[in-house]
Write an enzyme that holds these catalytic residues in place. Structure first.
Site, PDB file in Angstrom:
ATOM      1  N   GLN A 204       3.648  74.978  83.222  1.00  0.00           N
ATOM      2  CA  GLN A 204       3.817  74.883  84.671  1.00  0.00           C
ATOM      3  C   GLN A 204       2.525  73.799  85.216  1.00  0.00           C
ATOM      4  O   GLN A 204       2.985  73.344  86.187  1.00  0.00           O
ATOM      5  CB  GLN A 204       3.223  76.225  85.141  1.00  0.00           C
ATOM      6  N   ASP A 245      -2.004  86.357  90.487  1.00  0.00           N
ATOM      7  CA  ASP A 245      -0.695  87.386  90.599  1.00  0.00           C
ATOM      8  C   ASP A 245      -1.171  88.556  91.042  1.00  0.00           C
ATOM      9  O   ASP A 245      -0.271  89.182  91.469  1.00  0.00           O
ATOM     10  CB  ASP A 245      -0.307  87.389  89.338  1.00  0.00           C
ATOM     11  N   ASN A 255      -4.213  86.097  86.407  1.00  0.00           N
ATOM     12  CA  ASN A 255      -3.500  85.029  86.848  1.00  0.00           C
ATOM     13  C   ASN A 255      -2.960  84.497  85.207  1.00  0.00           C
ATOM     14  O   ASN A 255      -3.119  85.155  84.286  1.00  0.00           O
ATOM     15  CB  ASN A 255      -4.606  83.917  87.390  1.00  0.00           C
TER      16      ASN A 255
HETATM   17  O1  MRU Z   1       4.430  82.824  84.938  1.00  0.00           O
HETATM   18  P1  MRU Z   1       4.478  82.141  86.276  1.00  0.00           P
HETATM   19  O2  MRU Z   1       4.717  80.893  86.488  1.00  0.00           O
HETATM   20  O3  MRU Z   1       5.074  82.992  87.684  1.00  0.00           O
HETATM   21  O4  MRU Z   1       2.558  82.373  86.839  1.00  0.00           O
HETATM   22  C1  MRU Z   1       2.184  81.807  87.919  1.00  0.00           C
HETATM   23  C2  MRU Z   1       0.789  81.942  88.116  1.00  0.00           C
HETATM   24  O5  MRU Z   1       0.202  82.417  87.310  1.00  0.00           O
HETATM   25  C3  MRU Z   1       0.133  81.515  89.420  1.00  0.00           C
HETATM   26  O6  MRU Z   1      -1.056  80.865  89.200  1.00  0.00           O
HETATM   27  C4  MRU Z   1       0.045  82.639  90.507  1.00  0.00           C
HETATM   28  O7  MRU Z   1       1.237  83.233  90.655  1.00  0.00           O
HETATM   29  C5  MRU Z   1      -0.439  82.163  91.669  1.00  0.00           C
HETATM   30  S1  MRU Z   1       0.749  81.360  92.541  1.00  0.00           S
HETATM   31  C6  MRU Z   1       0.119  80.903  94.332  1.00  0.00           C
END
Ligand code: MRU
Length: 355
Positions: A204, A245, A255
């Site tokens: 990501q 999260d 997170n």
């Molecule tokens: O697995 P993902 O891509 O949904 O994980 C996202 C994250 O860990 C982000 O850092 C988190 O959701 C915060 S988004 C503002």
């Protein structure tokens, strides 16, 4: 300055669709998909076409609206069953980001409260649910801007900030959380540079954060996750900011996997480690991070990342998608309400109640 693209948007009226950028295709392809069924929304969340805690919550709210669209002319009791069924189903898409459950609970509450209003019909209730989803969407965009305003006070011109995963506009309906802080600082004329961890296994950071920062013309340097320690040791980073999260009542924050390691490194090198997240990411029902459910994802994400086999057949794999950073490693949590310095159960409670 706001983004020129929409991570998610509702298109049309009551019979409209949810348009999403398919984030699994970025940065190679910029493609929008239209979700016309609740199953499509569930699949988009599960497979990370839409991802990031706030964006998952907003998408789920619209997903529930889609799930009830074809039941507008049914008796109210049947319609309510459909609302419950759609909400329960969407809640099974991903377990860690509490914004998903927060948004679905909010939609369920509106349905139950409105159902007892005199003269209510399924069609009227469906309109009301669409209005609520649009309000969650609007509030999310406002929250992002407010997080940016508060967080930018922590940044001085010339600073380099390290971030992990993607907590940008692609993770929200608006400007993001961690990246919103950098966007706000840049808009104030501060010279900010960002180190983006690539964020194994789904990249990501490489695919999404680098892309977003490039789009917004913020200087960004991509590093592999295992380079963060060296970059810190060389004195190249003055602050770490990530999203979250789910944040427990004592400030422990889940997170993307690897965030905990970055926080430990930051502590060792004397670098402030901050979390940026809206109040919808707090789960006050749990006292500490040990109670946060951690999503386990497919071994294939590690053994066959992006279609290329990189490990021998039959190898044992452990693939937790998130980890929890204990609050004692967190210098500050930036929310839309302000900044919680050195979060504790007491300071988190006061911050969230003192709106
Ligand atoms: O697995 P993902 O891509 O949904 O994980 C996202 C994250 O860990 C982000 O850092 C988190 O959701 C915060 S988004 C503002």
């Amino acid at each position: 300055m706001t983004t020129a693209y929409h991570t998610l948007r509702w298109q049309g009226g009551a019979s409209g669709t949810l348009c999403l950028i398919d984030q699994t295709l970025l940065p190679e392809q910029f493609t929008e998909i239209s979700c016309r069924s609740v199953e499509q929304v569930w699949e988009a969340i599960k497979t990370l076409r839409v991802r990031g805690a706030p964006a998952i919550g907003v998408s789920a709210a619209y997903g529930l609206v889609i799930g009830c669209q074809s039941h507008r002319s049914e008796p109210l009791a049947r319609f309510l069953n459909r609302v419950k069924g759609a909400a329960d189903y969407l809640a099974t898409s991903r377990p860690t980001a509490v914004n998903l459950f927060w948004a679905l609970d909010r939609m369920r509450t509106v349905a139950n409260d409105q159902a007892i209003v005199e003269g209510m019909t399924s069609a009227l209730l469906h309109d009301r649910l669409l209005a609520e989803a649009a309000e969650i969407d609007r509030e999310d965009r406002e929250m992002c801007l407010a997080i940016g305003r508060h967080g930018s006070q922590l940044l001085k011109s010339g600073m380099s900030v390290l971030t992990h995963c993607n907590a940008g506009g692609l993770a929200t309906a608006g400007d993001g959380t961690a990246l919103s802080v950098m966007f706000a600082a840049a808009a104030e004329g501060k010279q900010i540079h960002v180190f983006a961890d690539e964020t194994r296994p789904l990249l990501q950071g490489a695919r999404l954060t680098s892309w977003e920062l490039q789009q917004r013309k913020i200087p960004v340097t991509l590093i592999c996750d295992n380079m963060a320690a060296q970059v810190m040791k060389e004195g190249r980073v003055q602050m770490v900011i990530t999203g979250a999260d789910r944040i427990a009542a004592n400030g422990d924050s889940a997170n993307k996997i690897g965030t905990y390691g970055v926080a430990v490194l930051a502590k060792y090198h004397g670098i402030p480690f901050c979390i940026a997240a809206p109040s919808s990411t707090f789960d006050l029902a749990i006292t500490d991070g040990s109670q946060i459910p951690i999503e386990q994802r497919s071994p294939q994400e590690i053994t066959h990342g992006f279609g290329k086999q990189t490990a021998p057949d039959g190898i044992a794999v452990y693939n937790p998608a998130f980890d929890v950073t204990p609050s004692e490693l967190i210098t500050a949590i930036i929310t839309e309400r302000g900044i919680i310095q050195s979060p504790t159960t007491e300071s988190v409670r006061q911050h969230l109640q003192g709106a």
